[in-house]
Design a protein around this motif. Sequence first.
Motif, PDB file in Angstrom:
ATOM      1  N   ALA A 151      21.069  28.035 119.237  1.00 27.73           N
ATOM      2  CA  ALA A 151      19.959  27.388 119.942  1.00 27.73           C
ATOM      3  C   ALA A 151      18.643  28.153 119.804  1.00 27.73           C
ATOM      4  O   ALA A 151      17.594  27.646 120.195  1.00 27.73           O
ATOM      5  N   ILE A 152      18.675  29.360 119.241  1.00 26.07           N
ATOM      6  CA  ILE A 152      17.472  30.194 119.169  1.00 26.07           C
ATOM      7  C   ILE A 152      16.304  29.473 118.488  1.00 26.07           C
ATOM      8  O   ILE A 152      15.184  29.511 119.009  1.00 26.07           O
ATOM      9  N   PRO A 153      16.500  28.780 117.362  1.00 26.01           N
ATOM     10  CA  PRO A 153      15.344  28.099 116.754  1.00 26.01           C
ATOM     11  C   PRO A 153      14.690  27.079 117.694  1.00 26.01           C
ATOM     12  O   PRO A 153      13.463  27.000 117.762  1.00 26.01           O
ATOM     13  N   GLN A 154      15.492  26.332 118.441  1.00 28.43           N
ATOM     14  CA  GLN A 154      14.935  25.346 119.358  1.00 28.43           C
ATOM     15  C   GLN A 154      14.303  25.993 120.587  1.00 28.43           C
ATOM     16  O   GLN A 154      13.406  25.420 121.202  1.00 28.43           O
ATOM     17  N   LEU A 155      14.757  27.184 120.947  1.00 30.81           N
ATOM     18  CA  LEU A 155      14.256  27.872 122.140  1.00 30.81           C
ATOM     19  C   LEU A 155      13.062  28.787 121.861  1.00 30.81           C
ATOM     20  O   LEU A 155      12.433  29.285 122.786  1.00 30.81           O
ATOM     21  N   ARG A 156      12.755  29.018 120.606  1.00 33.63           N
ATOM     22  CA  ARG A 156      11.762  30.026 120.246  1.00 33.63           C
ATOM     23  C   ARG A 156      10.426  29.871 120.980  1.00 33.63           C
ATOM     24  O   ARG A 156       9.935  30.827 121.590  1.00 33.63           O
ATOM     25  N   ALA A 157       9.817  28.716 120.925  1.00 35.36           N
ATOM     26  CA  ALA A 157       8.504  28.524 121.565  1.00 35.36           C
ATOM     27  C   ALA A 157       8.595  28.791 123.065  1.00 35.36           C
ATOM     28  O   ALA A 157       7.721  29.443 123.644  1.00 35.36           O
ATOM     29  N   TRP A 158       9.642  28.316 123.669  1.00 34.81           N
ATOM     30  CA  TRP A 158       9.826  28.534 125.116  1.00 34.81           C
ATOM     31  C   TRP A 158      10.017  30.020 125.400  1.00 34.81           C
ATOM     32  O   TRP A 158       9.402  30.569 126.318  1.00 34.81           O
ATOM     33  N   LEU A 159      10.868  30.694 124.606  1.00 31.97           N
ATOM     34  CA  LEU A 159      11.095  32.123 124.806  1.00 31.97           C
ATOM     35  C   LEU A 159       9.788  32.904 124.711  1.00 31.97           C
ATOM     36  O   LEU A 159       9.499  33.763 125.551  1.00 31.97           O
ATOM     37  N   GLU A 160       8.994  32.590 123.690  1.00 35.60           N
ATOM     38  CA  GLU A 160       7.731  33.303 123.501  1.00 35.60           C
ATOM     39  C   GLU A 160       6.731  33.028 124.611  1.00 35.60           C
ATOM     40  O   GLU A 160       5.796  33.812 124.809  1.00 35.60           O
ATOM     41  N   SER A 161       6.926  31.970 125.373  1.00 39.88           N
ATOM     42  CA  SER A 161       5.999  31.644 126.462  1.00 39.88           C
ATOM     43  C   SER A 161       6.346  32.356 127.770  1.00 39.88           C
ATOM     44  O   SER A 161       5.559  32.302 128.713  1.00 39.88           O
ATOM     45  N   ILE A 162       7.486  33.012 127.835  1.00 38.23           N
ATOM     46  CA  ILE A 162       7.912  33.667 129.084  1.00 38.23           C
ATOM     47  C   ILE A 162       7.033  34.889 129.332  1.00 38.23           C
ATOM     48  O   ILE A 162       6.993  35.811 128.511  1.00 38.23           O
ATOM     49  N   PRO A 163       6.332  34.922 130.482  1.00 41.23           N
ATOM     50  CA  PRO A 163       5.387  36.011 130.764  1.00 41.23           C
ATOM     51  C   PRO A 163       6.030  37.208 131.463  1.00 41.23           C
ATOM     52  O   PRO A 163       5.460  37.789 132.382  1.00 41.23           O
ATOM     53  N   ALA A 164       7.232  37.576 131.031  1.00 44.59           N
ATOM     54  CA  ALA A 164       7.945  38.692 131.644  1.00 44.59           C
ATOM     55  C   ALA A 164       8.745  39.393 130.549  1.00 44.59           C
ATOM     56  O   ALA A 164       8.850  38.894 129.425  1.00 44.59           O
ATOM     57  N   MET A 165       9.311  40.543 130.897  1.00 50.33           N
ATOM     58  CA  MET A 165      10.238  41.208 129.993  1.00 50.33           C
ATOM     59  C   MET A 165      11.452  40.298 129.852  1.00 50.33           C
ATOM     60  O   MET A 165      11.976  39.793 130.846  1.00 50.33           O
ATOM     61  N   VAL A 166      11.892  40.083 128.615  1.00 54.25           N
ATOM     62  CA  VAL A 166      13.026  39.198 128.337  1.00 54.25           C
ATOM     63  C   VAL A 166      14.134  40.024 127.695  1.00 54.25           C
ATOM     64  O   VAL A 166      13.913  40.721 126.707  1.00 54.25           O
ATOM     65  N   VAL A 167      15.322  39.938 128.267  1.00 51.29           N
ATOM     66  CA  VAL A 167      16.499  40.601 127.723  1.00 51.29           C
ATOM     67  C   VAL A 167      17.447  39.507 127.251  1.00 51.29           C
ATOM     68  O   VAL A 167      17.850  38.651 128.035  1.00 51.29           O
ATOM     69  N   ILE A 168      17.764  39.528 125.962  1.00 56.28           N
ATOM     70  CA  ILE A 168      18.688  38.550 125.399  1.00 56.28           C
ATOM     71  C   ILE A 168      20.040  39.238 125.266  1.00 56.28           C
ATOM     72  O   ILE A 168      20.157  40.296 124.646  1.00 56.28           O
ATOM     73  N   ASP A 169      21.034  38.640 125.866  1.00 58.49           N
ATOM     74  CA  ASP A 169      22.355  39.235 125.976  1.00 58.49           C
ATOM     75  C   ASP A 169      23.182  39.072 124.703  1.00 58.49           C
ATOM     76  O   ASP A 169      23.045  38.093 123.976  1.00 58.49           O
ATOM     77  N   HIS A 170      24.074  40.010 124.467  1.00 57.59           N
ATOM     78  CA  HIS A 170      25.135  39.929 123.458  1.00 57.59           C
ATOM     79  C   HIS A 170      24.666  39.529 122.065  1.00 57.59           C
ATOM     80  O   HIS A 170      25.116  38.533 121.506  1.00 57.59           O
ATOM     81  N   PHE A 171      23.753  40.321 121.495  1.00 55.36           N
ATOM     82  CA  PHE A 171      23.275  40.068 120.125  1.00 55.36           C
ATOM     83  C   PHE A 171      22.664  38.681 119.980  1.00 55.36           C
ATOM     84  O   PHE A 171      22.577  38.150 118.875  1.00 55.36           O
ATOM     85  N   GLY A 172      22.268  38.065 121.078  1.00 54.92           N
ATOM     86  CA  GLY A 172      21.760  36.698 121.009  1.00 54.92           C
ATOM     87  C   GLY A 172      22.859  35.679 120.722  1.00 54.92           C
ATOM     88  O   GLY A 172      22.573  34.539 120.394  1.00 54.92           O
TER      89      GLY A 172
END
Length: 170
Positions: free
Chosen positions: A32-53
């Motif tokens: 799902a990472i390609p579909q989530l990319r824009a949303w992930l980049e918009s998060i205005p906080a530290m983001v931790v992605i679990d388990h190698f993504g």
Amino acid sequence: HGGTLDRRAFDHVLRCIEGLGWFVELHFDGGAIPQLRAWLESIPAMVVIDHFGRIDPSLGLDQEPFGILTELVRQENFWVKISGADRVTRQGYPYADVVPFARRLVEIAAVPNISSVSARRVDPLALARSQHANRRSSPVLVNACAITNANMSPMMPKSLKLTQVSVSKV
């Protein structure tokens, strides 16, 4: 860990933690990472992605989801946990198919990026067990510095074990 993201609830949590120095931890299917990319980049906080993504190691290092993950982890506010090799492996113990992904992530973390943030994007010790950390204090982040044969869980393959870690606060 699983289920469907409720964006309204997520946005509410982001507003609640704003200014506290906290991070959000995300666990999702790597496909799902390609579909989530824009949303992930918009998060205005530290983001931790679990388990190698949760990437699929059988698709190799050149797969699109892992490529995007490596681009995200070069940004100041993204971390990737090198944990849960047993969750992403297609070969089982000793997780040889996951080792190249761990190495690549550690290589990225060990090289300063353009914004001069160095050696702080990969957390091999699961962010000081973030699920159990004291939520009132800033999370302590444990950072990878080298790959060798010592100082981690006996379940981790020797090729992923670390000799040095540095500790910093977000």
